[in-house]
Design a protein around this motif. Structure first.
Motif, PDB file in Angstrom:
ATOM      1  N   THR A  37       0.832  -1.210   0.000  1.00  0.00           N
ATOM      2  CA  THR A  37       0.000   0.000   0.000  1.00  0.00           C
ATOM      3  C   THR A  37       0.866   1.261   0.000  1.00  0.00           C
ATOM      4  O   THR A  37       0.519   2.252  -0.642  1.00  0.00           O
ATOM      5  N   ALA A  38       2.008   1.216   0.695  1.00  0.00           N
ATOM      6  CA  ALA A  38       2.911   2.373   0.684  1.00  0.00           C
ATOM      7  C   ALA A  38       3.465   2.605  -0.719  1.00  0.00           C
ATOM      8  O   ALA A  38       3.565   3.759  -1.177  1.00  0.00           O
ATOM      9  N   GLU A  40       1.987   1.746  -3.496  1.00  0.00           N
ATOM     10  CA  GLU A  40       0.887   2.240  -4.330  1.00  0.00           C
ATOM     11  C   GLU A  40       0.720   3.750  -4.172  1.00  0.00           C
ATOM     12  O   GLU A  40       0.492   4.472  -5.148  1.00  0.00           O
ATOM     13  N   LYS A  41       0.846   4.223  -2.928  1.00  0.00           N
ATOM     14  CA  LYS A  41       0.752   5.669  -2.698  1.00  0.00           C
ATOM     15  C   LYS A  41       1.893   6.398  -3.402  1.00  0.00           C
ATOM     16  O   LYS A  41       1.695   7.471  -3.991  1.00  0.00           O
ATOM     17  N   GLU A  42       3.083   5.820  -3.333  1.00  0.00           N
ATOM     18  CA  GLU A  42       4.234   6.433  -3.991  1.00  0.00           C
ATOM     19  C   GLU A  42       4.033   6.475  -5.505  1.00  0.00           C
ATOM     20  O   GLU A  42       4.339   7.475  -6.162  1.00  0.00           O
ATOM     21  N   LYS A  44       1.182   6.594  -7.073  1.00  0.00           N
ATOM     22  CA  LYS A  44       0.167   7.605  -7.366  1.00  0.00           C
ATOM     23  C   LYS A  44       0.788   8.995  -7.375  1.00  0.00           C
ATOM     24  O   LYS A  44       0.472   9.824  -8.236  1.00  0.00           O
ATOM     25  N   GLY A  45       1.699   9.245  -6.449  1.00  0.00           N
ATOM     26  CA  GLY A  45       2.394  10.528  -6.432  1.00  0.00           C
ATOM     27  C   GLY A  45       3.209  10.749  -7.692  1.00  0.00           C
ATOM     28  O   GLY A  45       3.222  11.852  -8.258  1.00  0.00           O
ATOM     29  N   TYR A  46       3.902   9.701  -8.152  1.00  0.00           N
ATOM     30  CA  TYR A  46       4.678   9.819  -9.389  1.00  0.00           C
ATOM     31  C   TYR A  46       3.769  10.075 -10.592  1.00  0.00           C
ATOM     32  O   TYR A  46       4.110  10.843 -11.489  1.00  0.00           O
ATOM     33  N   ARG A  47       2.601   9.415 -10.633  1.00  0.00           N
ATOM     34  CA  ARG A  47       1.669   9.640 -11.737  1.00  0.00           C
ATOM     35  C   ARG A  47       1.208  11.099 -11.772  1.00  0.00           C
ATOM     36  O   ARG A  47       1.145  11.717 -12.837  1.00  0.00           O
ATOM     37  N   ASP A  48       0.875  11.612 -10.591  1.00  0.00           N
ATOM     38  CA  ASP A  48       0.423  13.005 -10.526  1.00  0.00           C
ATOM     39  C   ASP A  48       1.528  13.966 -10.964  1.00  0.00           C
ATOM     40  O   ASP A  48       1.276  14.939 -11.687  1.00  0.00           O
ATOM     41  N   LYS A  73       6.974  -3.304  -6.141  1.00  0.00           N
ATOM     42  CA  LYS A  73       5.595  -3.650  -5.774  1.00  0.00           C
ATOM     43  C   LYS A  73       5.246  -5.046  -6.289  1.00  0.00           C
ATOM     44  O   LYS A  73       4.664  -5.858  -5.565  1.00  0.00           O
TER      45      LYS A  73
END
Length: 111
Positions: A37-38, A40-42, A44-48, A73
């Motif tokens: 999950t950590a 996945e959050k990382e 998502k930050g890279y995608r943004d 992952k």
């Protein structure tokens, strides 16, 4: 005679039972889930960041970092799946042993 054959070993702690091993594996699976999950959050930050970045060089750098995170992952997911399969096998073995003990006690009562 102690020099030839050695001394008896001191009795150590009892070996872990199947239930203890299953619980330990469950904790490891939970720990891997937290790591996933950590990551996945990382990701998502890279995608943004990649959406908002206009520089091609910065975008390439972000893609490389995101790819590394994605590889980690996937590795953790594979480890989690392998642990879950091992835990399932342990639970099946424990269930088989319990059912064998139950059938032995039932057959001894009937005789």
């Amino acid at each position: 005679m102690k020099r030839v054959f050695g001394k008896k070993k001191d009795p150590g702690p009892p070996p872990p039972s199947l239930h203890d091993a299953s619980e330990a594996m469950d904790k490891r699976v939970d720990h891997l889930d937290v790591k996933i999950t950590a990551l996945e959050k990382e990701l998502k930050g890279y995608r943004d960041k990649m959406k908002s970045t206009k520089s091609p060089a910065a975008k390439k750098n972000l893609q490389k970092r995101a790819l590394d995170v994605l590889k980690r992952k996937r590795m953790y997911e594979q480890q989690r799946d392998q642990m879950c399969n091992q835990q399932f096998n342990l639970d099946q073995a424990r269930h088989g042993i319990e059912s064998a003990k139950a059938s032995v006690t039932v057959s001894s009562i009937q005789c």
